[in-house]
Write a protein that holds these residues in place. Structure first.
Motif, PDB file in Angstrom:
ATOM      1  N   ALA A 136       0.839  -1.205   0.000  1.00 59.57           N
ATOM      2  CA  ALA A 136       0.000   0.000   0.000  1.00 59.57           C
ATOM      3  C   ALA A 136       0.871   1.251   0.000  1.00 59.57           C
ATOM      4  O   ALA A 136       0.550   2.257  -0.647  1.00 59.57           O
ATOM      5  CB  ALA A 136      -0.936  -0.003   1.204  1.00 59.57           C
ATOM      6  N   GLN A 137       2.000   1.195   0.726  1.00 60.90           N
ATOM      7  CA  GLN A 137       2.920   2.344   0.726  1.00 60.90           C
ATOM      8  C   GLN A 137       3.537   2.530  -0.651  1.00 60.90           C
ATOM      9  O   GLN A 137       3.727   3.669  -1.104  1.00 60.90           O
ATOM     10  CB  GLN A 137       4.022   2.142   1.784  1.00 60.90           C
ATOM     11  N   LEU A 138       3.827   1.437  -1.316  1.00 59.33           N
ATOM     12  CA  LEU A 138       4.382   1.535  -2.679  1.00 59.33           C
ATOM     13  C   LEU A 138       3.365   2.175  -3.608  1.00 59.33           C
ATOM     14  O   LEU A 138       3.707   3.066  -4.392  1.00 59.33           O
ATOM     15  CB  LEU A 138       4.776   0.147  -3.181  1.00 59.33           C
ATOM     16  N   ARG A 139       2.094   1.746  -3.513  1.00 59.61           N
ATOM     17  CA  ARG A 139       1.072   2.341  -4.370  1.00 59.61           C
ATOM     18  C   ARG A 139       0.943   3.844  -4.094  1.00 59.61           C
ATOM     19  O   ARG A 139       0.801   4.663  -5.017  1.00 59.61           O
ATOM     20  CB  ARG A 139      -0.285   1.653  -4.127  1.00 59.61           C
ATOM     21  N   ALA A 140       1.013   4.215  -2.831  1.00 60.55           N
ATOM     22  CA  ALA A 140       0.894   5.636  -2.472  1.00 60.55           C
ATOM     23  C   ALA A 140       2.055   6.441  -3.030  1.00 60.55           C
ATOM     24  O   ALA A 140       1.878   7.540  -3.565  1.00 60.55           O
ATOM     25  CB  ALA A 140       0.816   5.777  -0.965  1.00 60.55           C
ATOM     26  N   VAL A 141       3.247   5.901  -2.911  1.00 64.49           N
ATOM     27  CA  VAL A 141       4.449   6.585  -3.410  1.00 64.49           C
ATOM     28  C   VAL A 141       4.384   6.749  -4.917  1.00 64.49           C
ATOM     29  O   VAL A 141       4.787   7.787  -5.475  1.00 64.49           O
ATOM     30  CB  VAL A 141       5.719   5.809  -2.980  1.00 64.49           C
ATOM     31  N   LEU A 142       3.897   5.727  -5.594  1.00 60.44           N
ATOM     32  CA  LEU A 142       3.805   5.796  -7.061  1.00 60.44           C
ATOM     33  C   LEU A 142       2.632   6.642  -7.517  1.00 60.44           C
ATOM     34  O   LEU A 142       2.567   7.033  -8.693  1.00 60.44           O
ATOM     35  CB  LEU A 142       3.655   4.380  -7.633  1.00 60.44           C
ATOM     36  N   GLY A 143       1.704   6.908  -6.612  1.00 62.76           N
ATOM     37  CA  GLY A 143       0.511   7.647  -7.006  1.00 62.76           C
ATOM     38  C   GLY A 143      -0.416   6.828  -7.869  1.00 62.76           C
ATOM     39  O   GLY A 143      -1.218   7.360  -8.654  1.00 62.76           O
ATOM     40  N   ALA A 144      -0.332   5.483  -7.709  1.00 68.67           N
ATOM     41  CA  ALA A 144      -1.145   4.607  -8.547  1.00 68.67           C
ATOM     42  C   ALA A 144      -2.549   4.479  -7.970  1.00 68.67           C
ATOM     43  O   ALA A 144      -2.726   4.431  -6.761  1.00 68.67           O
ATOM     44  CB  ALA A 144      -0.496   3.220  -8.625  1.00 68.67           C
TER      45      ALA A 144
END
Length: 401
Positions: A393-401
């Motif tokens: 979820a943190q990765l998705r947030a960082v990517l703005g996906a």
């Protein structure tokens, strides 16, 4: 200046700049979590490049190490000790092999495998002296010794370290036609990573490993599988070669074999192959020491349960489903991997993989970049579903996906 900043400044002043670590200073760790000197926690999604498959501070491994520390830690191979026979026997059995050559680091194990293959070529195959050739794949990463970088195709690893060691031929990874053409009567071995880790978790085409196995059998050539990163549960099997039903002639093992506690590595093969050595021709002061054997024996016991291989399969399916959903969002251009191991190529519009790693660090997740565009994700196999989901979820947030 904070405590972390002081430690980083001191390290940078006195440590050769061979690494560019993220600016986090770890003080303690447990399971899949790290805590820095300021008390902030981070989810570890790298696991020491698979050296920590069983998590930080695994109690079974720690207790095995503590018990051995109270008994004897080093004899050198000048004398025998009471943990060595069990270590060699049980590791050979785990691999379906007969003999073990114990050393310390992964690079030392690769060097030992190179020496083994050459000696086998001269003593058993009958290759003329000084004519032995070993075929390797482009994009490989087997370590950083002068011989190993001699057959690297990565300029960052290879440049300025010549003159280089001869005796290696490089072919494209995944290309069976090129492999077939490279094998000659003087070829003693093919040395491959079943999955190329440092290159970005590159999985070869289906049938490639089986094809290499067939070619090497036909041409009387040793198939040496570098399973230092891919082996010991990471991909959902004990060894990555198993995904194609392949058993190589030689396994090269390291990283997770030491449980994240001590450096342990080994070359594992048949009596015909490793039996070419005579006393004094190869050795290691610390290789197979009592402490290393005690920890590695507990690692082998953990792997025998099949629990960690199953976790890598199940959580790996979850990992790849979540990462695959990022494709088409404009943030990720490719996802590769197997089991609880993935390489994620970041779209240039998002930033470099290093920049994404730094943003994730700010959100409490630690990963590592490679080759500018790729994030490598390889959490400890003990990571929980909830923690893995949170990290993604943190990765998705960082990517703005």
């Amino acid at each position: 200046m904070t405590a972390a900043e002081k430690l980083i400044a001191e390290e940078d002043a006195h440590c050769a700049p061979t690494y560019r670590p993220l600016p986090v200073v770890v003080a303690t760790a447990e399971g899949a979590w790290l805590t820095d000197v300021a008390g902030r926690r981070y989810l570890d999604l790298l696991a020491g490049y698979s050296a920590l498959n069983f998590g930080h501070g695994n109690r079974r491994l720690i207790e095995a190490a503590k018990a051995q520390l109270e008994r004897v830690t080093l004899t050198s191979r000048a004398f025998r000790h009471d943990r060595f026979a069990a270590f060699c026997t049980q590791l050979a059995e785990l691999c379906g092999m007969e003999m073990v050559l114990p050393v310390n680091t992964g690079a030392e194990a690769v060097e030992s495998a190179v020496k083994t293959a050459r000696k086998w070529g001269y003593r058993v195959k009958g290759v003329p002296v000084e004519m032995a050739k070993i075929v390797v794949a482009g994009g490989n990463f087997h370590g950083r010794t002068t011989t190993i970088v001699s057959f690297s195709t990565d300029p960052e690893v290879r440049a300025d370290f010549g003159p280089y060691t001869p005796g290696f031929e490089i072919v494209p990874y995944g290309d069976l036609t090129a492999m077939r053409s490279a094998l000659t009567e003087n070829t003693v071995a093919v040395l491959l990573e079943p999955i190329q880790g440092e290159s970005g978790v590159i999985v070869p085409p289906a049938g490639y490993l089986a094809g290499v196995r067939q070619l090497t059998r036909e041409r009387n050539v040793l198939f040496v599988a570098d399973e230092i990163q891919s082996g010991l549960g990471r991909t959902g099997r004990t060894f990555a070669c198993e995904h194609e039903g392949v058993v190589p002639d030689v396994y090269v093992l390291g990283k997770a074999l030491g449980g994240g506690i001590v450096p342990v590595s080994a070359v594992v093969s048949s009596a015909e192959v490793l039996g070419v050595f005579r006393p004094g021709e190869h050795g290691s002061t610390f290789g197979g020491n009592p402490l290393a054997c005690a920890v590695a024996l507990e690692v082998i016991a953990l792997l025998r349960t099949g629990e960690f291989q199953a976790r890598a399969r199940e959580l790996g399916a979850r990992l790849h489903a979540e990462l695959g959903a990022l494709l088409g969002t404009g943030t990720v251009t490719a996802v590769r991997g197997r089991g609880l191991w993935a390489g994620v190529d970041i779209a240039r519009t998002v930033g470099t993989a290093r920049e994404v790693s730094e943003r994730l660090m700010d959100r409490g997740v630690l990963v590592k970049d490679t080759h500018g565009i790729t994030l490598r994700i390889a959490p400890p196999l003990v990571v929980s579903e909830e923690d893995l989901d949170w990290g993604l979820a943190q990765l998705r947030a960082v990517l703005g996906a």
